[in-house]
Design an enzyme around this catalytic site. Structure first.
Site, mmCIF file in Angstrom:
data_model
loop_
_atom_site.group_PDB
_atom_site.id
_atom_site.type_symbol
_atom_site.label_atom_id
_atom_site.label_comp_id
_atom_site.label_asym_id
_atom_site.label_seq_id
_atom_site.Cartn_x
_atom_site.Cartn_y
_atom_site.Cartn_z
ATOM 1 N N GLU A 7 -2.386 8.471 1.467
ATOM 2 C CA GLU A 7 -1.336 7.638 0.887
ATOM 3 C C GLU A 7 -0.869 8.187 -0.453
ATOM 4 O O GLU A 7 0.331 8.302 -0.704
ATOM 5 C CB GLU A 7 -1.843 6.208 0.716
ATOM 6 C CG GLU A 7 -0.783 5.276 0.148
ATOM 7 C CD GLU A 7 -1.217 3.830 0.113
ATOM 8 O OE1 GLU A 7 -0.355 2.977 -0.163
ATOM 9 O OE2 GLU A 7 -2.411 3.557 0.349
ATOM 10 N N ASP A 27 -7.171 6.800 3.248
ATOM 11 C CA ASP A 27 -6.613 5.777 2.358
ATOM 12 C C ASP A 27 -7.705 5.397 1.366
ATOM 13 O O ASP A 27 -8.665 4.710 1.718
ATOM 14 C CB ASP A 27 -6.172 4.544 3.157
ATOM 15 C CG ASP A 27 -5.380 3.562 2.299
ATOM 16 O OD1 ASP A 27 -5.335 3.757 1.080
ATOM 17 O OD2 ASP A 27 -4.816 2.611 2.868
ATOM 18 N N ILE A 29 -7.700 3.366 -1.207
ATOM 19 C CA ILE A 29 -7.760 1.926 -1.481
ATOM 20 C C ILE A 29 -6.828 1.210 -0.508
ATOM 21 O O ILE A 29 -5.602 1.218 -0.675
ATOM 22 C CB ILE A 29 -7.345 1.571 -2.928
ATOM 23 C CG1 ILE A 29 -8.213 2.284 -3.959
ATOM 24 C CG2 ILE A 29 -7.443 0.041 -3.134
ATOM 25 C CD1 ILE A 29 -7.826 1.979 -5.391
ATOM 26 N N ASP A 30 -7.405 0.598 0.514
ATOM 27 C CA ASP A 30 -6.617 -0.248 1.406
ATOM 28 C C ASP A 30 -6.826 -1.693 0.977
ATOM 29 O O ASP A 30 -7.961 -2.165 0.901
ATOM 30 C CB ASP A 30 -7.049 -0.066 2.864
ATOM 31 C CG ASP A 30 -6.269 -0.981 3.779
ATOM 32 O OD1 ASP A 30 -5.027 -0.947 3.709
ATOM 33 O OD2 ASP A 30 -6.892 -1.748 4.538
ATOM 34 N N THR A 32 -4.515 -2.891 -1.733
ATOM 35 C CA THR A 32 -4.234 -2.692 -3.157
ATOM 36 C C THR A 32 -3.906 -4.006 -3.855
ATOM 37 O O THR A 32 -4.384 -4.277 -4.967
ATOM 38 C CB THR A 32 -3.078 -1.697 -3.342
ATOM 39 O OG1 THR A 32 -3.386 -0.485 -2.653
ATOM 40 C CG2 THR A 32 -2.850 -1.394 -4.808
ATOM 41 N N ASP A 157 -3.800 3.911 7.385
ATOM 42 C CA ASP A 157 -4.373 2.589 7.626
ATOM 43 C C ASP A 157 -5.019 2.506 9.007
ATOM 44 O O ASP A 157 -5.891 1.673 9.245
ATOM 45 C CB ASP A 157 -3.283 1.508 7.565
ATOM 46 C CG ASP A 157 -2.590 1.441 6.223
ATOM 47 O OD1 ASP A 157 -3.290 1.408 5.202
ATOM 48 O OD2 ASP A 157 -1.352 1.420 6.203
#
Length: 213
Positions: A7, A27, A29-30, A32, A157
């Site tokens: 990302e 990813d 930080i999924d 956020t 994701d």
């Protein structure tokens, strides 16, 4: 030589293209928005593909210390406990998860709410939004919910979670009802193909383009 899709790198201008090369799809930080508000569902997601086929996935639920792992052909686990999807076949009485997506214009919101209304009209037991696509998909793999759908999520994701759901006995398809296209920004996942197809048939498409455009 391994490639990376992530990302942050894509936001910085790197092109998002899946090739036959070994590729890490990440990813960091999924969830956020959850992270900013200290709302617990936050995860790190790492998927790996070779020849455009997903081979393994790792998702770590940061605030709950749950590690979800799966490797193609070897099962799915959470902290070493084997995962199994539910075998619900119909929308009626199913618990279905989704996410709102980044577009909030009136036309998109009308489509989003219309999709939710159609599923609830089919007597779905409930529809939930938890703010983390990867963890929502892990809940399908663990049998805590029956299905998930979304327009507007990205390959980072979806990559790791797809392996985890498949290895838990579930199915991940396109919202058209066809095979999953990792770059299409849309997905339906469920414990059974019957439920996945039933949900796909009820959805109106929300166009988010493609990750590789």
């Amino acid at each position: 030589m391994s490639r990376f899709i992530g990302e942050e790198s894509t936001s910085a201008g790197s092109k998002c293209v899946l090739t036959d090369s070994p590729t890490w799809i990440i990813d960091p930080i999924d969830g956020t928005c959850n992270f900013v508000h200290r709302f617990p569902p936050v995860a790190v997601s790492i998927g790996f593909a070779v020849n455009r086929e997903l081979e393994f996935g790792v998702i770590y639920h940061c605030t709950n210390e749950k590690l979800y792992t799966a490797r193609k052909g070897q099962g799915a686990f959470c902290n070493e406990e084997r995962l199994h999807v539910t075998k619900e076949t119909g929308i009626k009485n199913s618990l279905i998860l989704t996410e709102i997506g980044p577009k909030r214009d009136p036309a998109t919101l009308k489509l989003f709410l219309g999709n939710m209304e159609r599923l609830l009209s089919c007597e779905a037991h409930g529809v939930r939004v938890i703010g983390s696509a990867t963890l929502a998909l892990c809940l399908i793999a663990s049998g805590a919910a029956d299905a998930y759908y979304q327009f507007g999520l990205h390959c980072w994701d979806l990559a790791a979670a797809t392996v985890i759901i498949r290895e838990a006995g579930g199915f991940v398809i396109d919202t058209s009802g066809g095979p999953l296209d990792l770059m299409s920004c849309r997905v339906v996942a469920a414990g059974t193909m019957q439920l996945a197809q039933s949900i796909a048939q009820k959805l109106q498409t929300i166009d988010y383009g493609r990750d590789d455009d």
